[in-house]
Design a protein around this motif. Structure first.
Motif, PDB file in Angstrom:
ATOM      1  N   ALA A 423       0.839  -1.212   0.000  1.00  0.00           N
ATOM      2  CA  ALA A 423       0.000   0.000   0.000  1.00  0.00           C
ATOM      3  C   ALA A 423       0.867   1.252   0.000  1.00  0.00           C
ATOM      4  O   ALA A 423       0.571   2.233  -0.698  1.00  0.00           O
ATOM      5  N   LEU A 424       1.970   1.224   0.756  1.00  0.00           N
ATOM      6  CA  LEU A 424       2.887   2.378   0.776  1.00  0.00           C
ATOM      7  C   LEU A 424       3.585   2.544  -0.571  1.00  0.00           C
ATOM      8  O   LEU A 424       3.776   3.679  -1.049  1.00  0.00           O
ATOM      9  N   VAL A 425       3.954   1.425  -1.193  1.00  0.00           N
ATOM     10  CA  VAL A 425       4.587   1.496  -2.517  1.00  0.00           C
ATOM     11  C   VAL A 425       3.616   2.112  -3.521  1.00  0.00           C
ATOM     12  O   VAL A 425       3.984   2.985  -4.324  1.00  0.00           O
ATOM     13  N   ASP A 426       2.350   1.672  -3.469  1.00  0.00           N
ATOM     14  CA  ASP A 426       1.336   2.212  -4.388  1.00  0.00           C
ATOM     15  C   ASP A 426       1.105   3.705  -4.124  1.00  0.00           C
ATOM     16  O   ASP A 426       0.958   4.498  -5.062  1.00  0.00           O
ATOM     17  N   GLU A 427       1.077   4.090  -2.831  1.00  0.00           N
ATOM     18  CA  GLU A 427       0.882   5.501  -2.487  1.00  0.00           C
ATOM     19  C   GLU A 427       2.037   6.346  -3.017  1.00  0.00           C
ATOM     20  O   GLU A 427       1.846   7.459  -3.519  1.00  0.00           O
ATOM     21  N   ARG A 428       3.259   5.786  -2.915  1.00  0.00           N
ATOM     22  CA  ARG A 428       4.425   6.520  -3.415  1.00  0.00           C
ATOM     23  C   ARG A 428       4.315   6.732  -4.921  1.00  0.00           C
ATOM     24  O   ARG A 428       4.639   7.818  -5.438  1.00  0.00           O
ATOM     25  N   GLN A 429       3.847   5.718  -5.636  1.00  0.00           N
ATOM     26  CA  GLN A 429       3.701   5.854  -7.087  1.00  0.00           C
ATOM     27  C   GLN A 429       2.688   6.942  -7.441  1.00  0.00           C
ATOM     28  O   GLN A 429       2.906   7.734  -8.363  1.00  0.00           O
ATOM     29  N   ALA A 431       1.927   9.498  -5.531  1.00  0.00           N
ATOM     30  CA  ALA A 431       2.540  10.787  -5.165  1.00  0.00           C
ATOM     31  C   ALA A 431       3.494  11.251  -6.257  1.00  0.00           C
ATOM     32  O   ALA A 431       3.551  12.451  -6.583  1.00  0.00           O
ATOM     33  N   ARG A 432       4.244  10.315  -6.856  1.00  0.00           N
ATOM     34  CA  ARG A 432       5.174  10.685  -7.925  1.00  0.00           C
ATOM     35  C   ARG A 432       4.417  11.185  -9.153  1.00  0.00           C
ATOM     36  O   ARG A 432       4.820  12.170  -9.787  1.00  0.00           O
ATOM     37  N   LYS A 433       3.285  10.511  -9.453  1.00  0.00           N
ATOM     38  CA  LYS A 433       2.476  10.958 -10.601  1.00  0.00           C
ATOM     39  C   LYS A 433       1.920  12.352 -10.367  1.00  0.00           C
ATOM     40  O   LYS A 433       1.811  13.169 -11.289  1.00  0.00           O
ATOM     41  N   ALA A 434       1.574  12.640  -9.093  1.00  0.00           N
ATOM     42  CA  ALA A 434       1.021  13.963  -8.747  1.00  0.00           C
ATOM     43  C   ALA A 434       2.121  14.989  -8.497  1.00  0.00           C
ATOM     44  O   ALA A 434       1.833  16.111  -8.066  1.00  0.00           O
ATOM     45  N   LYS A 435       3.394  14.565  -8.744  1.00  0.00           N
ATOM     46  CA  LYS A 435       4.561  15.432  -8.539  1.00  0.00           C
ATOM     47  C   LYS A 435       4.710  15.883  -7.079  1.00  0.00           C
ATOM     48  O   LYS A 435       5.267  16.940  -6.787  1.00  0.00           O
ATOM     49  N   ASN A 436       4.164  15.053  -6.167  1.00  0.00           N
ATOM     50  CA  ASN A 436       4.335  15.311  -4.735  1.00  0.00           C
ATOM     51  C   ASN A 436       5.588  14.551  -4.278  1.00  0.00           C
ATOM     52  O   ASN A 436       5.530  13.527  -3.596  1.00  0.00           O
ATOM     53  N   PHE A 437       6.736  15.064  -4.692  1.00  0.00           N
ATOM     54  CA  PHE A 437       7.987  14.343  -4.471  1.00  0.00           C
ATOM     55  C   PHE A 437       8.392  14.296  -2.996  1.00  0.00           C
ATOM     56  O   PHE A 437       9.099  13.385  -2.567  1.00  0.00           O
ATOM     57  N   ALA A 438       7.920  15.266  -2.228  1.00  0.00           N
ATOM     58  CA  ALA A 438       8.245  15.261  -0.801  1.00  0.00           C
ATOM     59  C   ALA A 438       7.633  14.030  -0.130  1.00  0.00           C
ATOM     60  O   ALA A 438       8.289  13.335   0.660  1.00  0.00           O
ATOM     61  N   ARG A 439       6.346  13.761  -0.448  1.00  0.00           N
ATOM     62  CA  ARG A 439       5.677  12.590   0.119  1.00  0.00           C
ATOM     63  C   ARG A 439       6.306  11.296  -0.422  1.00  0.00           C
ATOM     64  O   ARG A 439       6.504  10.337   0.330  1.00  0.00           O
ATOM     65  N   ALA A 440       6.651  11.275  -1.704  1.00  0.00           N
ATOM     66  CA  ALA A 440       7.264  10.093  -2.305  1.00  0.00           C
ATOM     67  C   ALA A 440       8.589   9.770  -1.607  1.00  0.00           C
ATOM     68  O   ALA A 440       8.881   8.608  -1.286  1.00  0.00           O
ATOM     69  N   ASP A 441       9.381  10.815  -1.344  1.00  0.00           N
ATOM     70  CA  ASP A 441      10.668  10.608  -0.668  1.00  0.00           C
ATOM     71  C   ASP A 441      10.469  10.172   0.774  1.00  0.00           C
ATOM     72  O   ASP A 441      11.234   9.352   1.309  1.00  0.00           O
ATOM     73  N   GLU A 442       9.437  10.730   1.409  1.00  0.00           N
ATOM     74  CA  GLU A 442       9.141  10.364   2.800  1.00  0.00           C
ATOM     75  C   GLU A 442       8.815   8.863   2.895  1.00  0.00           C
ATOM     76  O   GLU A 442       9.304   8.167   3.792  1.00  0.00           O
ATOM     77  N   ILE A 443       7.991   8.388   1.957  1.00  0.00           N
ATOM     78  CA  ILE A 443       7.625   6.968   1.955  1.00  0.00           C
ATOM     79  C   ILE A 443       8.855   6.096   1.676  1.00  0.00           C
ATOM     80  O   ILE A 443       9.071   5.069   2.329  1.00  0.00           O
ATOM     81  N   ARG A 444       9.681   6.539   0.730  1.00  0.00           N
ATOM     82  CA  ARG A 444      10.899   5.789   0.414  1.00  0.00           C
ATOM     83  C   ARG A 444      11.785   5.647   1.652  1.00  0.00           C
ATOM     84  O   ARG A 444      12.301   4.568   1.956  1.00  0.00           O
ATOM     85  N   ASP A 445      11.925   6.758   2.409  1.00  0.00           N
ATOM     86  CA  ASP A 445      12.761   6.732   3.608  1.00  0.00           C
ATOM     87  C   ASP A 445      12.138   5.863   4.705  1.00  0.00           C
ATOM     88  O   ASP A 445      12.856   5.173   5.451  1.00  0.00           O
ATOM     89  N   MET A 446      10.809   5.894   4.821  1.00  0.00           N
ATOM     90  CA  MET A 446      10.124   5.044   5.797  1.00  0.00           C
ATOM     91  C   MET A 446      10.399   3.558   5.521  1.00  0.00           C
ATOM     92  O   MET A 446      10.682   2.776   6.430  1.00  0.00           O
ATOM     93  N   LEU A 447      10.306   3.191   4.245  1.00  0.00           N
ATOM     94  CA  LEU A 447      10.536   1.796   3.873  1.00  0.00           C
ATOM     95  C   LEU A 447      12.003   1.416   4.043  1.00  0.00           C
ATOM     96  O   LEU A 447      12.324   0.292   4.449  1.00  0.00           O
ATOM     97  N   LYS A 448      12.892   2.366   3.751  1.00  0.00           N
ATOM     98  CA  LYS A 448      14.321   2.116   3.913  1.00  0.00           C
ATOM     99  C   LYS A 448      14.652   1.773   5.364  1.00  0.00           C
ATOM    100  O   LYS A 448      15.465   0.880   5.646  1.00  0.00           O
ATOM    101  N   ALA A 449      13.981   2.471   6.274  1.00  0.00           N
ATOM    102  CA  ALA A 449      14.196   2.226   7.708  1.00  0.00           C
ATOM    103  C   ALA A 449      13.725   0.830   8.110  1.00  0.00           C
ATOM    104  O   ALA A 449      14.167   0.283   9.123  1.00  0.00           O
TER     105      ALA A 449
END
Length: 466
Positions: A423-429, A431-449
């Motif tokens: 669900a987080l991966v889908d949300e990130r996708q 966010a990227r389509k909506a050019k909300n890169f801040a949220r996309a990066d936030e999700i990426r960092d959450m998953l990285k942790a």
């Protein structure tokens, strides 16, 4: 293939007794405890030897025994307040638990001493009848001096052995160099069997000779084990087998070197050891196996945390290559391979030939692993910009051709992705389509942790578990 034959102290071409077939006997454990990392080395090394021989087209009959009758088992039974058979069955079960984690395949036959008592008694009686053994107060001893070639495996000189030999209290043998084939029962509570010499049980050395004879014949192609077994165990096996059968016992002998700690041999008697069960609390069985194969089998390996971490990192690189190929096999382009891919696939044969060359040279798994990493570099380069499904599948097949022999990458990761992660991966996708890169990066960092890396590729998002 050439192997270093301990018997002749040189590398020799492996020529089987029967064309296309190899009979192989490997000494197994005395089952009274969990086995330590040093005990694991011959299990992994000769499991790899078996797999490589099969890869080279041989039909291998592989026998590995369990010593389930022994003083150590009797003592452990007293400590735990259970019977000797209960002790051995308990630790045989634990043995298979640990060897499964190490990707060690079960032998074709796992004979137990307790199931071969009639054959052992017959073997001992044959040695007595031929004048090579004698009975004394219920014990039976082998007359070592009656075998002129005694010492030929270990390079021991019988006169030197005589100088250091002693007869222990309670022993009634005629010569300090003689060894027990059958031991009379000392206490009523001891496990024992009826024999022509009274109630008793087999000596250690006679067990392997008897089980090898029953399951593989009078002469076998290859006998293997740790170097600590060269003398007296394997030396005694040769003496009693060749005196009983009148033919060579084994054509080739392979012995792996010790695992050391701080350059000192690891052993239970010294207390400087780690069981595989203990190590598995921090490392996977495949990481332990990688460590054990990372050195040529006749060279000692010093066990350390640093080397285990290196094994983990190296295995992770192998896993990442396989996972990337699996992803491309699902998400890659349809249709035939490109000309570039066909050329790359043909180029893999360079690494195959290199792998075969070093493995043919006395099972050099260290250089074999190096050849695999050269292949991985070539694969990663070839698929960097994407790949067809056909090429990804063919590349994975080549990678696993080598890894199956080495017993690596055999344990698949748990299938599927957790729904919350997906669900987080889908949300990130989105966010990227909506050019909300801040949220996309936030999700990426959450998953990285959480130990999950997202890799954006032309074929889609690849989810990599660390």
């Amino acid at each position: 293939m050439k192997v270093y034959n301990t018997l002749t102290r040189k590398k020799e071409e492996l020529v089987p007794i029967r064309e296309g077939e190899i009979s192989m006997y490997v000494c197994g454990p005395t089952v009274y405890n969990f086995f330590h990392i040093g005990n694991a080395r011959p299990l992994v090394v000769f499991d790899t030897m078996r797999k490589y021989l099969e890869y080279r087209g041989y039909k291998v009959k592989y026998v590995q025994n369990f010593t389930d009758v022994d003083d150590k088992i009797i003592n452990r039974a007293k400590e735990e307040g259970i019977t000797a058979p209960e002790v051995s069955e308990k630790y045989i079960k634990e043995y298979f638990n640990d060897t499964a984690a190490l990707n060690v395949r079960k032998a074709d036959v796992h004979p137990k001493v307790s199931e071969h008592i009639p054959e052992i008694i017959a073997f001992v009686q044959s040695l007595i009848d031929k004048g090579y053994a004698y009975e004394a107060d219920g014990d039976v001893y082998f007359s070592t001096r009656k075998f002129p070639e005694y010492g030929k495996l270990s390079g021991q000189n019988i006169d030197d052995l005589e100088a250091g030999a002693r007869i222990a209290i309670g022993e009634v043998k005629e010569d300090p160099l003689d060894f027990a084939l059958w031991k009379a029962r000392k206490e009523e509570s001891e496990i024992a069997w009826e024999s022509p010499w009274g109630m008793g049980r087999p000596g250690w050395h006679i067990e392997c000779s008897t089980m090898a004879k029953k399951h593989l014949g009078d002469t076998i192609d290859l006998h293997a084990g740790g170097q600590d077994l060269q003398f007296p165990h394997h030396e005694n096996e040769i003496a009693q087998s060749e005196c009983c059968n009148g033919v060579p016992f084994a054509h080739y002998w392979m012995h792996n070197a010790y695992i050391t700690m701080d350059r000192t041999k690891m052993s239970k008697s010294k207390g400087n050891f780690f069981t595989v069960r203990d190590i598995r609390k921090n490392y996977s069985g495949e990481e332990i196996r990688f460590f054990l194969l990372s050195g040529q089998y006749r060279s000692p390996i010093d066990f350390s945390e640093d080397l285990m971490k290196q094994a983990r990192a190296s295995l992770e690189r192998m896993k990442n290559c396989k996972e990337n190929l699996k992803f491309l096999a699902e998400q890659g382009a349809e249709g035939d391979m490109t000309e570039e891919e066909k050329a790359a696939l043909a180029g893999y044969d360079t690494y195959r030939q290199k792998f075969i060359k070093v493995m043919d040279d006395d099972l050099n798994t260290a250089d074999g692993i190096s050849a695999v990493f050269e292949l991985i570099t070539a694969i990663n380069t070839a698929v960097k910009g994407g790949a067809t499904k056909a090429f990804a599948l063919a590349s994975e097949k080549t990678l696993m051709e080598f890894c199956d022999i080495l017993g690596l990458l055999q344990q698949e990761e748990e299938a599927g992705i957790d729904p919350e992660i997906q669900a987080l991966v889908d949300e990130r996708q989105e966010a990227r389509k909506a050019k909300n890169f801040a949220r996309a990066d936030e999700i990426r960092d959450m998953l990285k942790a959480q130990g999950i890396t997202l890799k954006d590729t032309p074929q889609g998002v690849q989810i990599i578990k660390e």
